[in-house]
Design a protein around this motif. Structure first.
Motif, PDB file in Angstrom:
ATOM      1  N   GLY A 122      -2.709   0.762  -3.900  1.00 43.28           N
ATOM      2  CA  GLY A 122      -1.993  -0.454  -3.576  1.00 43.28           C
ATOM      3  C   GLY A 122      -1.812  -1.325  -4.798  1.00 43.28           C
ATOM      4  O   GLY A 122      -2.546  -1.213  -5.784  1.00 43.28           O
TER       5      GLY A 122
ATOM      6  N   MET B 273       0.850  -1.192   0.000  1.00 42.23           N
ATOM      7  CA  MET B 273       0.000   0.000   0.000  1.00 42.23           C
ATOM      8  C   MET B 273       0.885   1.240   0.000  1.00 42.23           C
ATOM      9  O   MET B 273       1.998   1.213   0.520  1.00 42.23           O
ATOM     10  CB  MET B 273      -0.878   0.011   1.253  1.00 42.23           C
TER      11      MET B 273
ATOM     12  N   ASP C  52     -10.059  -4.917  -3.471  1.00 40.64           N
ATOM     13  CA  ASP C  52     -10.012  -3.854  -2.475  1.00 40.64           C
ATOM     14  C   ASP C  52     -11.407  -3.525  -1.941  1.00 40.64           C
ATOM     15  O   ASP C  52     -11.541  -2.850  -0.948  1.00 40.64           O
ATOM     16  CB  ASP C  52      -9.376  -2.591  -3.066  1.00 40.64           C
TER      17      ASP C  52
END
Length: 180
Positions: free
Chosen positions: A17, A8, A116
């Motif tokens: 990221g 990240m 994510d």
């Protein structure tokens, strides 16, 4: 075995990221991989989030190569203290090659939910697999939503969306189309 790693990064202007994950089943000689990139930033009152995932791998037992390219983007804006509106757009590329199979996730029966997750977290909580990928056809769609804070203890959420295959199945006149 499912393994993965993510790096990240972030500044005052943006964050993001890079990740890699692999799922291996040595008993059936099956390996699935994904590498991806996600990031977020804002332009005044508008927050923007996006992710790109590239899938690969091989099913040696059935001599099938895995493929997949998925893109998801979200834009959200707080109109005022009570009202927030947003838009999700997603795309999962299909394949019409008989020697390849489309992957949209490394976890079974999830359909396409970005790694994510970002604004897509609500999809899992509904119990509705709205991004389900049908028989290598891919998927594409959009979702418009809003949240209204009627009072401190009451939030009203509404959304409408449309999902359709990225590729049409030439053997099927009833093309899979879903709305939610």
């Amino acid at each position: 075995t499912l393994m993965g790693a993510e790096v990240m990064f972030g500044t005052d202007a943006f964050s993001g990221g890079v990740f890699y994950a692999t799922k291996q089943d040595k008993a059936i000689e099956d390996t699935q991989n994904v590498i991806g990139l996600h990031g977020s930033t804002s332009f005044g009152k508008i927050g923007v989030w996006g992710e790109v995932d590239l899938y690969s791998g091989k099913d040696d037992a059935n001599d099938v190569d895995y493929t997949g390219t998925n893109v998801a983007v979200n834009a959200e804006m707080g109109v005022n203290e009570q009202l927030t509106v947003g838009l999700d757009v997603f795309f999962a590329q299909g394949t019409d090659d008989d020697d390849t199979a489309q992957l949209s996730t490394l976890l079974d029966d999830w359909g396409y939910v970005p790694f994510d997750h970002g604004p897509f977290k609500w999809i899992q909580s509904t119990g509705i697999d709205v991004h389900e990928v049908e028989a290598n056809a891919g998927s594409q769609g959009l979702n418009v939503y809003g949240t209204f804070m009627a009072m401190e203890e009451l939030a009203i959420f509404a959304n409408v969306g449309y999902v359709t295959p990225q590729l049409e199945d030439p053997d099927d006149n009833d093309v899979y189309v879903s709305s939610y």
